[in-house]
Design a protein around this motif. Structure first.
Motif, PDB file in Angstrom:
ATOM      1  N   THR A 148      -1.818   2.585   5.272  1.00 43.22           N
ATOM      2  CA  THR A 148      -1.683   1.143   5.448  1.00 43.22           C
ATOM      3  C   THR A 148      -0.330   0.611   5.017  1.00 43.22           C
ATOM      4  OG1 THR A 148      -2.700   0.757   3.285  1.00 43.22           O
ATOM      5  CG2 THR A 148      -4.153   0.746   5.192  1.00 43.22           C
ATOM      6  N   ALA A 149       0.398   1.312   4.159  1.00 44.95           N
ATOM      7  CA  ALA A 149       1.673   0.800   3.654  1.00 44.95           C
ATOM      8  C   ALA A 149       2.843   1.724   3.936  1.00 44.95           C
ATOM      9  CB  ALA A 149       1.571   0.581   2.135  1.00 44.95           C
ATOM     10  N   LEU A 150       2.709   2.985   3.564  1.00 48.76           N
ATOM     11  CA  LEU A 150       3.860   3.878   3.666  1.00 48.76           C
ATOM     12  C   LEU A 150       4.192   4.220   5.112  1.00 48.76           C
ATOM     13  CD1 LEU A 150       5.960   5.487   2.136  1.00 48.76           C
ATOM     14  CD2 LEU A 150       4.357   7.401   2.046  1.00 48.76           C
ATOM     15  N   MET A 151       3.194   4.544   5.903  1.00 50.87           N
ATOM     16  CA  MET A 151       3.465   4.977   7.276  1.00 50.87           C
ATOM     17  C   MET A 151       4.091   3.877   8.142  1.00 50.87           C
ATOM     18  SD  MET A 151       2.889   8.183   7.589  1.00 50.87           S
ATOM     19  CE  MET A 151       3.485   8.368   5.899  1.00 50.87           C
ATOM     20  N   PRO A 152       3.551   2.641   8.145  1.00 53.54           N
ATOM     21  CA  PRO A 152       4.226   1.600   8.932  1.00 53.54           C
ATOM     22  C   PRO A 152       5.652   1.335   8.460  1.00 53.54           C
ATOM     23  CG  PRO A 152       1.990   0.931   8.420  1.00 53.54           C
ATOM     24  CD  PRO A 152       2.260   2.175   7.619  1.00 53.54           C
ATOM     25  N   ALA A 153       5.899   1.465   7.144  1.00 57.26           N
ATOM     26  CA  ALA A 153       7.257   1.249   6.631  1.00 57.26           C
ATOM     27  C   ALA A 153       8.191   2.382   7.030  1.00 57.26           C
ATOM     28  CB  ALA A 153       7.214   1.111   5.110  1.00 57.26           C
ATOM     29  N   LEU A 154       7.661   3.602   7.143  1.00 52.04           N
ATOM     30  CA  LEU A 154       8.477   4.740   7.551  1.00 52.04           C
ATOM     31  C   LEU A 154       8.729   4.773   9.057  1.00 52.04           C
ATOM     32  CD1 LEU A 154       7.084   7.718   5.419  1.00 52.04           C
ATOM     33  CD2 LEU A 154       9.320   6.631   5.221  1.00 52.04           C
ATOM     34  N   VAL A 314       7.315   1.085  -1.500  1.00 50.92           N
ATOM     35  CA  VAL A 314       7.354   1.846  -2.752  1.00 50.92           C
ATOM     36  C   VAL A 314       6.484   1.162  -3.806  1.00 50.92           C
ATOM     37  CG1 VAL A 314       8.842   2.793  -4.553  1.00 50.92           C
ATOM     38  CG2 VAL A 314       9.661   2.686  -2.187  1.00 50.92           C
ATOM     39  N   GLY A 315       6.572  -0.170  -3.877  1.00 54.14           N
ATOM     40  CA  GLY A 315       5.727  -0.908  -4.809  1.00 54.14           C
ATOM     41  C   GLY A 315       4.252  -0.747  -4.498  1.00 54.14           C
ATOM     42  N   LEU A 316       3.911  -0.735  -3.218  1.00 52.66           N
ATOM     43  CA  LEU A 316       2.523  -0.523  -2.824  1.00 52.66           C
ATOM     44  C   LEU A 316       2.024   0.854  -3.256  1.00 52.66           C
ATOM     45  CD1 LEU A 316       2.421  -2.129   0.727  1.00 52.66           C
ATOM     46  CD2 LEU A 316       0.927  -2.711  -1.169  1.00 52.66           C
ATOM     47  N   MET A 317       2.879   1.855  -3.126  1.00 53.06           N
ATOM     48  CA  MET A 317       2.486   3.189  -3.541  1.00 53.06           C
ATOM     49  C   MET A 317       2.197   3.226  -5.040  1.00 53.06           C
ATOM     50  SD  MET A 317       2.332   5.129  -0.898  1.00 53.06           S
ATOM     51  CE  MET A 317       2.326   6.762  -1.647  1.00 53.06           C
ATOM     52  N   LEU A 318       3.019   2.536  -5.828  1.00 52.37           N
ATOM     53  CA  LEU A 318       2.792   2.482  -7.267  1.00 52.37           C
ATOM     54  C   LEU A 318       1.499   1.727  -7.579  1.00 52.37           C
ATOM     55  CD1 LEU A 318       3.740   3.129 -10.126  1.00 52.37           C
ATOM     56  CD2 LEU A 318       5.124   1.048 -10.067  1.00 52.37           C
ATOM     57  N   ALA A 319       1.246   0.650  -6.832  1.00 50.71           N
ATOM     58  CA  ALA A 319       0.011  -0.106  -7.039  1.00 50.71           C
ATOM     59  C   ALA A 319      -1.208   0.781  -6.846  1.00 50.71           C
ATOM     60  CB  ALA A 319      -0.039  -1.303  -6.088  1.00 50.71           C
ATOM     61  N   SER A 320      -1.126   1.686  -5.889  1.00 54.82           N
ATOM     62  CA  SER A 320      -2.263   2.568  -5.632  1.00 54.82           C
ATOM     63  C   SER A 320      -2.547   3.506  -6.795  1.00 54.82           C
ATOM     64  CB  SER A 320      -2.008   3.397  -4.364  1.00 54.82           C
ATOM     65  OG  SER A 320      -0.993   4.372  -4.580  1.00 54.82           O
ATOM     66  N   GLN A 321      -1.555   3.716  -7.650  1.00 54.24           N
ATOM     67  CA  GLN A 321      -1.741   4.598  -8.795  1.00 54.24           C
ATOM     68  C   GLN A 321      -2.367   3.894  -9.996  1.00 54.24           C
ATOM     69  OE1 GLN A 321      -0.929   7.911  -8.305  1.00 54.24           O
ATOM     70  NE2 GLN A 321      -0.515   7.151  -6.235  1.00 54.24           N
ATOM     71  N   VAL A 322      -2.352   2.555  -9.987  1.00 55.28           N
ATOM     72  CA  VAL A 322      -2.831   1.834 -11.170  1.00 55.28           C
ATOM     73  C   VAL A 322      -4.126   1.064 -10.927  1.00 55.28           C
ATOM     74  CG1 VAL A 322      -0.486   1.619 -12.073  1.00 55.28           C
ATOM     75  CG2 VAL A 322      -1.413  -0.204 -10.653  1.00 55.28           C
ATOM     76  N   VAL A 323      -4.449   0.766  -9.652  1.00 54.77           N
ATOM     77  CA  VAL A 323      -5.631  -0.044  -9.381  1.00 54.77           C
ATOM     78  C   VAL A 323      -6.891   0.623  -9.897  1.00 54.77           C
ATOM     79  CG1 VAL A 323      -7.134  -0.879  -7.519  1.00 54.77           C
ATOM     80  CG2 VAL A 323      -4.696  -1.328  -7.431  1.00 54.77           C
ATOM     81  N   LEU A 371       4.123  -4.217  -5.370  1.00 55.69           N
ATOM     82  CA  LEU A 371       3.345  -3.866  -6.561  1.00 55.69           C
ATOM     83  C   LEU A 371       2.216  -4.856  -6.809  1.00 55.69           C
ATOM     84  CD1 LEU A 371       2.993  -2.061  -9.055  1.00 55.69           C
ATOM     85  CD2 LEU A 371       4.645  -3.523 -10.239  1.00 55.69           C
ATOM     86  N   VAL A 372       2.526  -6.149  -6.881  1.00 56.72           N
ATOM     87  CA  VAL A 372       1.504  -7.132  -7.260  1.00 56.72           C
ATOM     88  C   VAL A 372       0.588  -7.476  -6.084  1.00 56.72           C
ATOM     89  CG1 VAL A 372       2.824  -8.091  -9.160  1.00 56.72           C
ATOM     90  CG2 VAL A 372       3.139  -9.026  -6.871  1.00 56.72           C
ATOM     91  N   LEU A 373       1.167  -7.675  -4.896  1.00 52.93           N
ATOM     92  CA  LEU A 373       0.318  -7.981  -3.758  1.00 52.93           C
ATOM     93  C   LEU A 373      -0.507  -6.761  -3.354  1.00 52.93           C
ATOM     94  CD1 LEU A 373      -0.474 -10.211  -1.805  1.00 52.93           C
ATOM     95  CD2 LEU A 373       1.314  -9.425  -0.254  1.00 52.93           C
ATOM     96  N   GLY A 374       0.091  -5.577  -3.487  1.00 49.26           N
ATOM     97  CA  GLY A 374      -0.659  -4.351  -3.207  1.00 49.26           C
ATOM     98  C   GLY A 374      -1.834  -4.186  -4.145  1.00 49.26           C
TER      99      GLY A 374
END
Length: 486
Positions: A148-154, A314-323, A371-374
């Motif tokens: 949902t985040a990394l692939m569309p950005a890549l 990148v922020g979204l990826m980090l968010a996935s590690q903390v949620v 990060l925050v919106l993710g």
């Protein structure tokens, strides 16, 4: 009827995660990877760019058309069968796209990709959420964020790289080995679940909802670039709106509707769906308008502007590690409301004069947005289905995806309207309208914080050891085959 399936050789949950991730990465990447290659495709086929744009038009409209029927198909024919069928069609269509001898063939194959992709997302998430009971879905944050985040950005940088150093054909060929491997793994590893929808197929609802979403997606997606007064866009918007109203009225009254709109009456799921639409509108809006503001303020190139928003992924990826760590401690409401308020503040900061002129400030703020919106988006996506039972999961996923898709399209359209005029292909010298549009996206995200107050305080809890049985198809031991319900 009920029956048992052959015991799979791979743990079902592992198979679900692997196959879902592979399929959704293909789908997410294909939503953006073709954009940088449109000029090249037009030149190779000797056609104008406006004709080549139909490659993306066909994909987006067909994707929207597939969403309304996805839940019903999964319930009627089985989520495994429909998902693997859609994945097979997507893979074959990718090969045809890569081999296309002319633009017409490419457009038709691209439409098949979009239709299959419209089935893949809701049915794939249904498979995933049925495999994990509510209290275990926090683990899925790391899985959901990749497609949902990394692939569309890549997509844009990878599309440009492949087009420049190989050819645009490879934009589609890369899907073939991944799709073939995922289909093979899914065939042996996935469990089937046939819910068996009540009553007959809602033919009236289908002929109302399907064209409504297709027409509205066309109008909202291409109005900003082609002009809102262009006959095709104006007629699509008007007719799509009328059909959508008629579809909603029919779905509410029908005994066996194609889309179970009554699910929106559930406080948690209804709030989560509304949040999905609002946050998608804010995020897609800012990702659309900020690159234009960046060019207007700095005179940056389109490539630089596109790369300026990449830290968001990148922020979204980090968010996935903390949620998955924060959600059990704070609960959905306490985690989502502050995250959305901070995200709105960050959005607003981007609109302050002087901020967009500083490249490092832009990168830092985009990272914070991710990060925050993710964090908020993942929390909503995980906790919003807590009150949805397995029987309604397919319908709920389809409806959730429809709301999110239309929300994103509306966010882009709203920003285009604020900018002024229908044509936004070139950034204007005055960055003022673009800053106003960014403020609109901040307001949308802030409104989401109000909706988030309806989310539950507590995170999903593990089932008690008092004899309560998990829902059908959930919590099974590795290799155990559930009954097929129908």
């Amino acid at each position: 009827m009920s029956g048992l399936l052959i015991r799979p050789r791979i743990r079902p949950r592992v198979a679900v995660v692997l196959v879902y991730t592979a399929a959704m990465c293909m789908n997410g990447l294909d939503s953006t990877i073709v954009n940088p290659a449109l000029y090249t495709i037009a030149g190779d086929f000797g056609r104008p760019l406006s004709a080549a744009n139909t490659v993306e038009t066909a994909f987006l409209v067909a994707l929207a058309v597939g969403l309304p029927v996805a839940g019903w198909l999964g319930d009627r024919f089985g989520t495994k069968r429909v998902f693997l069928g859609a994945l097979t069609a997507f893979t074959i269509a990718s090969a045809v796209c890569g081999l296309a001898p002319d633009l017409s063939t490419l457009v038709v194959a691209r439409a098949v990709q979009g239709l299959a992709g419209g089935l893949l997302t809701p049915v794939g998430m249904t498979l995933l959420f049925r495999a994990f009971p509510p209290h275990e879905r926090m683990k899925l944050a790391k899985v959901l964020i990749v497609p949902t985040a990394l692939m569309p950005a890549l997509g844009p940088p990878l599309g440009g790289l492949l087009t420049e150093h190989l050819s645009w054909h490879w934009l589609f060929f890369v899907n073939v080995p991944i799709g073939a491997a995922a289909v093979l793994l899914g065939f042996f590893g996935l469990r089937e679940h046939v819910e068996g929808p009540e009553g007959k197929f809602d033919t009236v609802g289908f002929w109302l909802a399907t064209p409504a979403l297709g027409l509205l997606t066309y109008a909202l997606g291409f109005g900003p670039s082609q002009g809102w007064t262009r006959p095709a866009v104006a007629v699509s918007a008007a007719l799509g709106s009328v059909l959508l109203v008629a579809a909603v009225l029919h779905q509410v009254r029908a005994k066996t509707p194609l889309l179970k709109l009554r699910l929106l009456a559930d406080r948690v799921y209804g709030s989560a769906s509304a949040l999905a639409g609002v946050t998608a509108a804010g995020l897609m809006g800012v990702l659309f308008v900020f690159p234009l503001l960046y060019q207007a303020s700095l005179g940056a190139s389109a490539l630089d502007a596109g790369l300026s928003v990449f830290p968001e992924a990148v922020g979204l990826m980090l968010a996935s590690q903390v949620v998955d760590r924060l959600l059990p401690k704070l609960g959905p409401r306490l985690l989502t409301v502050p995250a959305l308020l901070v995200a709105a503040a960050v959005f607003a900061t981007l609109a302050i004069p002087g901020v967009a002129e500083n490249a490092w400030s832009v990168r830092g703020l985009m990272f914070l947005i991710g990060l925050v919106l993710g964090t908020a988006v993942l929390t909503v996506q995980i906790s919003g289905f807590e009150s949805i039972g397995p029987a309604d999961m397919g319908q709920a996923m389809g409806l959730f995806q429809i709301v999110r898709t239309l929300g994103g399209a509306l966010g882009i359209a709203a920003c285009a309207a604020v900018i002024g005029g229908g044509h936004v292909t070139e950034a204007a010298a005055d960055p003022g309208p673009y800053r106003t549009a960014v403020w609109v996206t901040a307001a949308l995200v802030a409104a989401g914080a109000v909706i988030a107050l309806r989310l539950p305080r507590e995170a999903p809890q593990p089932p008690r050891d008092d004899g309560d049985a998990p829902p059908p198809g959930e919590g099974l031991a590795a290799g155990e085959a559930p009954a097929v319900k129908g």
